[in-house]
Design a protein around this motif. Structure first.
Motif, PDB file in Angstrom:
ATOM      1  N   ALA A  76      81.449 162.600  56.459  1.00  0.00           N
ATOM      2  CA  ALA A  76      82.638 163.391  56.216  1.00  0.00           C
ATOM      3  C   ALA A  76      83.781 162.155  56.631  1.00  0.00           C
ATOM      4  CB  ALA A  76      83.098 164.393  56.939  1.00  0.00           C
ATOM      5  N   PRO A  77      85.273 162.319  55.963  1.00  0.00           N
ATOM      6  CA  PRO A  77      86.152 161.407  56.436  1.00  0.00           C
ATOM      7  C   PRO A  77      86.516 161.488  57.747  1.00  0.00           C
ATOM      8  CG  PRO A  77      87.014 162.825  54.696  1.00  0.00           C
ATOM      9  CD  PRO A  77      85.551 163.597  55.221  1.00  0.00           C
ATOM     10  N   PHE A  78      86.343 162.490  58.528  1.00  0.00           N
ATOM     11  CA  PHE A  78      86.745 162.599  60.011  1.00  0.00           C
ATOM     12  C   PHE A  78      85.784 163.510  60.675  1.00  0.00           C
ATOM     13  CE2 PHE A  78      90.874 162.445  57.726  1.00  0.00           C
ATOM     14  CZ  PHE A  78      91.416 161.211  58.434  1.00  0.00           C
ATOM     15  N   ASN A  79      85.418 163.016  62.009  1.00  0.00           N
ATOM     16  CA  ASN A  79      84.963 164.101  62.887  1.00  0.00           C
ATOM     17  C   ASN A  79      85.851 164.778  63.836  1.00  0.00           C
ATOM     18  OD1 ASN A  79      83.293 165.307  65.190  1.00  0.00           O
ATOM     19  ND2 ASN A  79      83.523 162.888  66.236  1.00  0.00           N
ATOM     20  N   VAL A  80      85.809 166.142  63.873  1.00  0.00           N
ATOM     21  CA  VAL A  80      86.844 166.728  64.717  1.00  0.00           C
ATOM     22  C   VAL A  80      86.221 166.963  66.150  1.00  0.00           C
ATOM     23  CG1 VAL A  80      88.188 168.904  64.569  1.00  0.00           C
ATOM     24  CG2 VAL A  80      87.658 167.920  62.447  1.00  0.00           C
ATOM     25  N   TYR A  81      86.875 166.630  67.088  1.00  0.00           N
ATOM     26  CA  TYR A  81      86.113 166.642  68.239  1.00  0.00           C
ATOM     27  C   TYR A  81      87.003 167.190  69.292  1.00  0.00           C
ATOM     28  CZ  TYR A  81      88.762 162.747  69.635  1.00  0.00           C
ATOM     29  OH  TYR A  81      89.946 161.780  69.903  1.00  0.00           O
ATOM     30  N   ALA A  82      86.443 167.722  70.657  1.00  0.00           N
ATOM     31  CA  ALA A  82      87.101 168.107  71.707  1.00  0.00           C
ATOM     32  C   ALA A  82      86.613 167.637  72.930  1.00  0.00           C
ATOM     33  CB  ALA A  82      87.557 169.439  71.723  1.00  0.00           C
ATOM     34  N   SER A  83      87.057 166.921  74.114  1.00  0.00           N
ATOM     35  CA  SER A  83      86.427 166.615  75.161  1.00  0.00           C
ATOM     36  C   SER A  83      86.579 167.801  75.955  1.00  0.00           C
ATOM     37  CB  SER A  83      87.054 165.248  75.927  1.00  0.00           C
ATOM     38  OG  SER A  83      86.312 165.142  76.783  1.00  0.00           O
ATOM     39  N   VAL A  84      85.230 168.074  76.447  1.00  0.00           N
ATOM     40  CA  VAL A  84      85.390 169.279  77.636  1.00  0.00           C
ATOM     41  C   VAL A  84      84.433 168.690  79.059  1.00  0.00           C
ATOM     42  CG1 VAL A  84      85.539 171.136  76.180  1.00  0.00           C
ATOM     43  CG2 VAL A  84      83.305 170.406  76.542  1.00  0.00           C
ATOM     44  N   PRO A  85      84.607 169.272  79.967  1.00  0.00           N
ATOM     45  CA  PRO A  85      83.868 168.954  81.340  1.00  0.00           C
ATOM     46  C   PRO A  85      82.318 169.402  80.822  1.00  0.00           C
ATOM     47  CG  PRO A  85      85.970 170.225  81.633  1.00  0.00           C
ATOM     48  CD  PRO A  85      85.684 170.293  80.439  1.00  0.00           C
ATOM     49  N   ARG A  86      81.533 168.476  81.202  1.00  0.00           N
ATOM     50  CA  ARG A  86      80.048 168.722  81.169  1.00  0.00           C
ATOM     51  C   ARG A  86      79.702 170.008  81.948  1.00  0.00           C
ATOM     52  NH1 ARG A  86      75.854 165.056  79.950  1.00  0.00           N
ATOM     53  NH2 ARG A  86      77.317 163.178  80.011  1.00  0.00           N
ATOM     54  N   ALA A  87      80.456 170.076  82.935  1.00  0.00           N
ATOM     55  CA  ALA A  87      79.883 171.277  83.727  1.00  0.00           C
ATOM     56  C   ALA A  87      80.276 172.718  83.446  1.00  0.00           C
ATOM     57  CB  ALA A  87      80.713 171.264  85.216  1.00  0.00           C
ATOM     58  N   ASP A  88      81.218 172.677  82.273  1.00  0.00           N
ATOM     59  CA  ASP A  88      81.768 174.002  81.527  1.00  0.00           C
ATOM     60  C   ASP A  88      80.731 174.118  80.227  1.00  0.00           C
ATOM     61  OD1 ASP A  88      83.569 174.201  83.373  1.00  0.00           O
ATOM     62  OD2 ASP A  88      85.033 173.424  82.302  1.00  0.00           O
ATOM     63  N   PHE A  89      79.653 173.174  79.957  1.00  0.00           N
ATOM     64  CA  PHE A  89      79.042 173.431  78.643  1.00  0.00           C
ATOM     65  C   PHE A  89      77.643 173.750  79.194  1.00  0.00           C
ATOM     66  CE2 PHE A  89      76.091 171.702  75.562  1.00  0.00           C
ATOM     67  CZ  PHE A  89      76.524 171.970  74.595  1.00  0.00           C
ATOM     68  N   ARG A  90      77.001 174.661  78.288  1.00  0.00           N
ATOM     69  CA  ARG A  90      75.472 174.813  78.503  1.00  0.00           C
ATOM     70  C   ARG A  90      74.991 175.368  77.157  1.00  0.00           C
ATOM     71  NH1 ARG A  90      74.037 180.462  79.762  1.00  0.00           N
ATOM     72  NH2 ARG A  90      75.697 181.768  79.492  1.00  0.00           N
ATOM     73  N   TRP A  91      73.640 175.147  77.163  1.00  0.00           N
ATOM     74  CA  TRP A  91      73.092 175.447  75.761  1.00  0.00           C
ATOM     75  C   TRP A  91      72.679 177.035  76.251  1.00  0.00           C
ATOM     76  CZ3 TRP A  91      73.508 172.063  72.240  1.00  0.00           C
ATOM     77  CH2 TRP A  91      73.451 170.548  72.400  1.00  0.00           C
ATOM     78  N   LEU A  92      72.777 177.517  75.004  1.00  0.00           N
ATOM     79  CA  LEU A  92      72.223 179.072  75.094  1.00  0.00           C
ATOM     80  C   LEU A  92      70.854 179.184  74.577  1.00  0.00           C
ATOM     81  CD1 LEU A  92      75.567 180.880  73.812  1.00  0.00           C
ATOM     82  CD2 LEU A  92      74.618 180.733  76.132  1.00  0.00           C
ATOM     83  N   ARG A  93      70.333 178.287  73.471  1.00  0.00           N
ATOM     84  CA  ARG A  93      69.437 178.374  72.794  1.00  0.00           C
ATOM     85  C   ARG A  93      68.993 177.124  72.057  1.00  0.00           C
ATOM     86  NH1 ARG A  93      71.868 182.308  69.655  1.00  0.00           N
ATOM     87  NH2 ARG A  93      72.199 181.388  67.414  1.00  0.00           N
ATOM     88  N   GLY A  94      67.694 176.804  71.760  1.00  0.00           N
ATOM     89  CA  GLY A  94      67.362 175.493  71.027  1.00  0.00           C
ATOM     90  C   GLY A  94      67.534 174.460  71.540  1.00  0.00           C
ATOM     91  N   PRO A 109      75.718 159.487  78.971  1.00  0.00           N
ATOM     92  CA  PRO A 109      75.257 160.004  80.124  1.00  0.00           C
ATOM     93  C   PRO A 109      75.674 159.412  81.063  1.00  0.00           C
ATOM     94  CG  PRO A 109      73.415 159.120  78.756  1.00  0.00           C
ATOM     95  CD  PRO A 109      74.853 158.701  78.134  1.00  0.00           C
ATOM     96  N   GLY A 110      75.967 160.220  82.505  1.00  0.00           N
ATOM     97  CA  GLY A 110      76.684 159.652  83.616  1.00  0.00           C
ATOM     98  C   GLY A 110      78.231 160.128  83.522  1.00  0.00           C
ATOM     99  N   GLU A 111      78.863 160.375  82.155  1.00  0.00           N
ATOM    100  CA  GLU A 111      80.140 160.689  82.224  1.00  0.00           C
ATOM    101  C   GLU A 111      80.471 162.110  82.560  1.00  0.00           C
ATOM    102  OE1 GLU A 111      82.156 158.954  78.811  1.00  0.00           O
ATOM    103  OE2 GLU A 111      81.906 157.022  79.547  1.00  0.00           O
ATOM    104  N   SER A 112      81.705 162.616  82.874  1.00  0.00           N
ATOM    105  CA  SER A 112      81.979 164.213  83.392  1.00  0.00           C
ATOM    106  C   SER A 112      82.239 164.932  82.149  1.00  0.00           C
ATOM    107  CB  SER A 112      82.913 163.978  84.375  1.00  0.00           C
ATOM    108  OG  SER A 112      84.098 163.462  83.769  1.00  0.00           O
ATOM    109  N   ASN A 113      82.294 164.268  81.154  1.00  0.00           N
ATOM    110  CA  ASN A 113      82.690 165.191  79.644  1.00  0.00           C
ATOM    111  C   ASN A 113      81.745 164.885  78.655  1.00  0.00           C
ATOM    112  OD1 ASN A 113      85.089 165.795  81.319  1.00  0.00           O
ATOM    113  ND2 ASN A 113      86.353 165.799  79.594  1.00  0.00           N
ATOM    114  N   VAL A 114      81.746 166.002  77.861  1.00  0.00           N
ATOM    115  CA  VAL A 114      80.909 165.945  76.542  1.00  0.00           C
ATOM    116  C   VAL A 114      81.746 166.080  75.441  1.00  0.00           C
ATOM    117  CG1 VAL A 114      78.871 166.578  77.345  1.00  0.00           C
ATOM    118  CG2 VAL A 114      80.228 168.273  76.553  1.00  0.00           C
TER     119      VAL A 114
END
Ligand SMILES: [Zn+2]
Ligand SMILES: [Zn+2]
Length: 145
Positions: free
Chosen positions: A37-55, A85-90
């Motif tokens: 795609a012409p752009f990736n639409v992204y947002a930086s969030v704290p790694r601690a606030d992110f978790r996989w639910l499944r898969g 890896p090692g950075e506080s945001n994803v």
């Protein structure tokens, strides 16, 4: 907020930042290729606030530049997150969110500062007109999103 891939094998949950999601657009070569795609639409969030639910076992990583891990679904190919890896945001891929993020891209030009040395305003406006195919950046630079 919850997000999931095209085939729904992978899902995640992330807390909505108190000051809202800061959404940006990246049109570096790596993002264009990865997202087809012409752009990736992204947002930086704290790694601690992110978790996989499944898969999570279905996810695979492509290291698109040194230390830059692009996680994708091995079943359907959806881009999931990116991180160093090692950075506080994803970095979320906002289009995967299953609900309205309650924010819109702050500025198309935010990509200039976020992809240091990658592309300038003239290149970006040209990229917007052409669908991104002229906005090349040097290989191996790591500040893509
Ligand atoms: Zn999938
Ligand atoms: Zn990028």
């Amino acid at each position: 907020m919850k997000g999931s891939c095209l085939c729904s094998a992978v899902a995640y949950e992330v807390s909505r930042p108190a000051d809202g999601l800061h959404i940006g657009l990246c049109s570096c070569r790596s993002c264009r290729k990865a997202h087809a795609a012409p752009f990736n639409v992204y947002a930086s969030v704290p790694r601690a606030d992110f978790r996989w639910l499944r898969g999570e076992d279905k996810t695979r990583i492509y290291e698109s530049s040194p230390g830059k891990n692009r996680h994708f679904c091995s079943v359907c190919g959806s881009q999931l997150i990116a991180e160093h890896p090692g950075e506080s945001n994803v970095l979320l891929r906002v289009a995967l969110l299953d609900e309205d993020p309650g924010a819109r891209p702050v500025s198309i030009f935010s990509v200039v500062s976020r992809c240091r040395g990658a592309i300038g305003k003239a290149t970006l406006s040209r990229a917007m007109k052409t669908g991104g195919h002229q906005a090349n950046r040097p290989p191996g630079t790591r500040n893509d999103r």
